[in-house]
Design a protein around this motif. Sequence first.
Motif, short mmCIF file in Angstrom:
data_model
loop_
_atom_site.label_atom_id
_atom_site.label_comp_id
_atom_site.label_asym_id
_atom_site.label_seq_id
_atom_site.Cartn_x
_atom_site.Cartn_y
_atom_site.Cartn_z
N TYR A 1 25.51 -14.10 28.38
CA TYR A 1 24.85 -13.10 27.54
C TYR A 1 25.32 -11.71 27.94
CZ TYR A 1 21.28 -16.06 25.30
OH TYR A 1 20.62 -16.98 24.54
N SER A 2 25.14 -10.76 27.05
CA SER A 2 25.32 -9.34 27.36
C SER A 2 23.94 -8.76 27.61
CB SER A 2 25.98 -8.61 26.20
OG SER A 2 27.27 -9.12 25.98
N TRP A 3 23.80 -7.95 28.66
CA TRP A 3 22.50 -7.46 29.11
C TRP A 3 22.51 -5.95 29.26
CZ3 TRP A 3 18.58 -10.83 29.30
CH2 TRP A 3 18.90 -12.18 29.39
N PHE A 4 21.33 -5.35 29.17
CA PHE A 4 21.16 -3.95 29.57
C PHE A 4 19.74 -3.75 30.06
CE2 PHE A 4 20.23 -3.99 25.03
CZ PHE A 4 19.11 -3.19 24.91
N LEU A 5 19.58 -2.80 30.97
CA LEU A 5 18.27 -2.43 31.51
C LEU A 5 17.72 -1.29 30.69
CD1 LEU A 5 19.47 -2.73 35.13
CD2 LEU A 5 17.60 -4.08 34.17
N ARG A 6 16.43 -1.34 30.40
CA ARG A 6 15.83 -0.36 29.50
C ARG A 6 14.49 0.14 30.06
NH1 ARG A 6 12.50 -0.60 24.82
NH2 ARG A 6 13.12 0.89 23.26
N PRO A 7 14.53 1.25 30.82
CA PRO A 7 13.26 1.85 31.27
C PRO A 7 12.55 2.54 30.12
CG PRO A 7 15.11 3.14 32.06
CD PRO A 7 15.68 1.96 31.33
N PHE A 8 11.24 2.54 30.16
CA PHE A 8 10.44 3.16 29.12
C PHE A 8 9.27 3.90 29.76
CE2 PHE A 8 9.10 -1.19 29.76
CZ PHE A 8 7.73 -1.10 29.90
N VAL A 9 8.81 4.95 29.10
CA VAL A 9 7.68 5.74 29.59
C VAL A 9 6.63 5.85 28.49
CG1 VAL A 9 8.93 7.07 31.33
CG2 VAL A 9 8.86 7.90 28.99
N PHE A 10 5.37 5.91 28.91
CA PHE A 10 4.27 6.07 27.98
C PHE A 10 3.10 6.70 28.72
CE2 PHE A 10 3.81 1.98 29.96
CZ PHE A 10 2.46 1.80 30.16
N ILE B 1 1.87 -1.04 23.51
CA ILE B 1 2.29 -1.87 22.40
C ILE B 1 3.79 -2.07 22.53
CG2 ILE B 1 0.40 -1.22 20.88
CD1 ILE B 1 2.36 0.77 19.56
N SER B 2 4.48 -2.28 21.48
CA SER B 2 5.92 -2.52 21.54
C SER B 2 6.64 -1.37 22.24
CB SER B 2 6.47 -2.68 20.13
OG SER B 2 7.88 -2.70 20.16
N THR B 3 7.53 -1.70 23.17
CA THR B 3 8.31 -0.67 23.85
C THR B 3 9.32 -0.03 22.89
OG1 THR B 3 9.90 -2.31 24.65
CG2 THR B 3 8.06 -1.74 26.11
N ASN B 4 9.53 -0.63 21.73
CA ASN B 4 10.41 -0.01 20.73
C ASN B 4 9.84 1.30 20.22
OD1 ASN B 4 12.27 -2.09 20.82
ND2 ASN B 4 11.25 -3.24 19.21
N MET B 5 8.53 1.50 20.42
CA MET B 5 7.87 2.72 19.94
C MET B 5 7.66 3.71 21.07
SD MET B 5 5.20 0.78 17.51
CE MET B 5 4.99 1.88 16.13
N MET B 6 8.31 3.52 22.21
CA MET B 6 8.15 4.40 23.36
C MET B 6 9.46 5.11 23.65
SD MET B 6 6.07 1.95 25.94
CE MET B 6 4.60 1.08 25.42
N ASN B 7 9.36 6.24 24.36
CA ASN B 7 10.55 6.93 24.82
C ASN B 7 11.22 6.01 25.85
OD1 ASN B 7 12.50 8.65 25.76
ND2 ASN B 7 11.10 10.31 26.28
N SER B 8 12.51 5.79 25.71
CA SER B 8 13.20 4.88 26.62
C SER B 8 14.64 5.31 26.82
CB SER B 8 13.16 3.44 26.07
OG SER B 8 13.86 3.38 24.85
N GLY B 9 15.25 4.72 27.83
CA GLY B 9 16.66 4.93 28.11
C GLY B 9 17.34 3.57 28.12
N SER B 10 18.63 3.55 28.33
CA SER B 10 19.35 2.28 28.36
C SER B 10 20.55 2.39 29.27
CB SER B 10 19.80 1.91 26.94
OG SER B 10 20.52 0.71 26.97
N SER B 11 20.76 1.33 30.06
CA SER B 11 21.96 1.28 30.90
C SER B 11 23.15 0.89 30.04
CB SER B 11 21.78 0.25 32.02
OG SER B 11 21.80 -1.08 31.49
N GLU B 12 24.32 0.93 30.65
CA GLU B 12 25.49 0.38 29.99
C GLU B 12 25.28 -1.14 29.87
OE1 GLU B 12 27.04 3.49 33.03
OE2 GLU B 12 25.66 1.83 33.11
N MET B 13 25.93 -1.75 28.93
CA MET B 13 25.87 -3.19 28.76
C MET B 13 26.60 -3.82 29.95
SD MET B 13 24.67 -5.33 26.40
CE MET B 13 24.62 -4.44 24.87
#
Length: 150
Positions: free
Chosen positions: A116-125, A132-144
Motif C-alpha cells: 500500500y501507499s501510506w501517509f501520516l496525517r496529524p490533525f488539530v481541533f 467527528i470526521s478528521t476530514n473536517m479538521m485542520n490537518s497536515g500530511s506527510s509525503e507518501m
Amino acid sequence: MIKSMFLSLLFFCSLSIATSRTPVPGTIHVHLLPENQIANKTYRPSATVYYSIEFENVPVNDNVNVGVEIRGSNPAGGPRGYIAIARSTSSINDFIKETNNKVQFKLVPTEIFAGYSWFLRPFVFYANDSMISTNMMNSGSSEMFNVLKQ
C-alpha cells in the motif's frame, strides 16, 4: 410525506451542526525522517517510521488537541482505503512536551499492509468540540511512503 419532511429537516440540521465547527487556525507541516528508510520513502514491514511535526501559527494551549492518523491505499486496486490512529489525541501542550515534535510509529504488518501507499496525517481541533470526521479538521500530511512486501 410528513415523515420524509421530518427526515429531511433532521438531515439538514445534523449537516449544519457537523459543518459549523470552528477550525483551528494555522498550518501543520509533517516531515518523514530518514531513520529506518531502506530507500527513499520506503520501509520494511515492522519498521518504525520517524517523523517530525511543525505547527505554524497554530495556538499552543490546553484548548487545542492534536492526534495523528495513518492513511493508506492500494495502488493495485482492491479496497478503497484504510485509516488507523497512529497516535491518540492529547492536548497540543502535552504533545509538544512528550515528543518535542519528533514522533515515531511502529508499522504492524497485520494493520499496515505491505504494497500500500501510506501517509501520516496529524490533525488539530478545539478541546470543546466533539470529535467527528478528521476530514473536517485542520490537518497536515506527510509525503507518501511505501511498505515493502515480505
